[in-house]
Write a protein that holds these residues in place. Structure first.
Motif, PDB file in Angstrom:
ATOM      1  N   GLU A   1       0.923  -1.109   0.053  1.00  0.00           N
ATOM      2  CA  GLU A   1      -0.138  -0.168   0.038  1.00  0.00           C
ATOM      3  C   GLU A   1       0.970   0.963  -0.219  1.00  0.00           C
ATOM      4  O   GLU A   1       2.104   1.436   0.501  1.00  0.00           O
ATOM      5  N   ALA A   2       0.071   2.681  -0.707  1.00  0.00           N
ATOM      6  CA  ALA A   2       0.734   3.461  -0.282  1.00  0.00           C
ATOM      7  C   ALA A   2       0.997   4.129   1.441  1.00  0.00           C
ATOM      8  O   ALA A   2       0.479   4.085   2.398  1.00  0.00           O
ATOM      9  N   ILE A   3       2.723   4.248   1.469  1.00  0.00           N
ATOM     10  CA  ILE A   3       3.128   4.646   2.813  1.00  0.00           C
ATOM     11  C   ILE A   3       2.192   5.056   3.492  1.00  0.00           C
ATOM     12  O   ILE A   3       1.750   5.670   4.625  1.00  0.00           O
ATOM     13  N   LEU A   4       2.131   6.623   2.858  1.00  0.00           N
ATOM     14  CA  LEU A   4       0.468   7.345   3.497  1.00  0.00           C
ATOM     15  C   LEU A   4      -0.880   6.937   3.890  1.00  0.00           C
ATOM     16  O   LEU A   4      -0.993   7.603   5.145  1.00  0.00           O
ATOM     17  N   ASP A   5      -1.020   6.354   3.636  1.00  0.00           N
ATOM     18  CA  ASP A   5      -2.309   4.871   3.319  1.00  0.00           C
ATOM     19  C   ASP A   5      -2.146   4.521   4.422  1.00  0.00           C
ATOM     20  O   ASP A   5      -3.294   4.168   5.443  1.00  0.00           O
ATOM     21  N   VAL A   6      -0.533   3.734   4.909  1.00  0.00           N
ATOM     22  CA  VAL A   6      -0.748   2.489   5.658  1.00  0.00           C
ATOM     23  C   VAL A   6      -0.200   3.439   7.426  1.00  0.00           C
ATOM     24  O   VAL A   6      -0.826   3.259   7.860  1.00  0.00           O
TER      25      VAL A   6
END
Length: 219
Positions: free
Chosen positions: A112-117
């Motif tokens: 997943e995109a690091i920002l979403d995590v």
């Protein structure tokens, strides 16, 4: 002679290795603009620094959102690598290791995109943060003054500037980070990390006053 091209190639080689060894989850394209070697931010409209204070969760989140990093490591930590080259030598650098504020699921980091995590952790467990300090090695001879060494390491506080013997070569920087914070990985990839760890990016810069106080020195 040191050029932006040679420095950029060294940074690319490092990032390629970290990615192929699955130490990095993501890497950014290396940027060469004028005298500067850095990264291509995915959203350059987002300001890199909004203050000169200590890094915060929001700083980490903003860097993740804008792609202001050279690499995202497998655990969400960021590497930020910037060099300025002038007159055939390193004129300045900013080399930062920013630990992730949370303990992330490593599979999620890759999927997943690091920002979403990160936002998932902020929403679900906002107080369960990891109190690890960012570490930054700066070289800025133009700003050198008493209490502000030309080459220094900053840790824990923006006011902490521990004098270093010299500007850091990218190999010495990454060797330091992995030797101290990921010792198992460092041992597993020892030939790579040691290959360029003995190199300096420029001449020694310690002043006589800096030698009299605790500082970071290597032979």
């Amino acid at each position: 002679m040191t050029t932006t091209r040679t420095v950029a190639e060294e940074v690319r080689n490092l990032l390629d290795y970290l990615l192929s060894a699955e130490i990095a989850a993501y890497t950014n394209t290396v940027s060469e603009r004028g005298t500067r070697v850095s990264w291509h931010a995915t959203d350059p409209g987002i300001p890199f620094l909004v203050s000169r204070g200590d890094p915060t969760l929001q700083d980490y989140r903003r860097w993740a959102q804008s792609g202001s990093y050279s690499a995202v490591l497998f655990d969400g930590a960021l590497l930020q690598i910037t060099y300025d080259v002038e007159g055939g030598e390193i004129a300045a650098h900013r080399l930062a290791y920013i630990p992730c504020p949370y303990r992330l699921d490593r599979d999620l980091v890759r999927q997943e995109a690091i920002l979403d995590v990160i936002d998932l952790h902020i929403a679900n467990e906002p107080t369960n943060m990891v109190l690890h300090s960012a570490i930054r090695f700066d070289f800025d001879p133009g700003a050198a003054a008493p209490g502000h060494p030309a080459a220094h390491m900053t840790i824990n506080s923006a006011h902490c500037r521990i004098a270093c013997a010299a500007p850091l070569h990218i190999g010495r920087f990454t060797d330091f980070v992995f030797r101290h914070f990921y010792p198992d990985l460092w041992k597993a990839h020892l030939p790579f990390f040691k290959r360029s760890a003995a190199r300096d990016a420029g001449p020694r810069t310690l002043t006589e006053d800096e030698r009299k106080n605790p500082h970071i020195y290597w032979s």
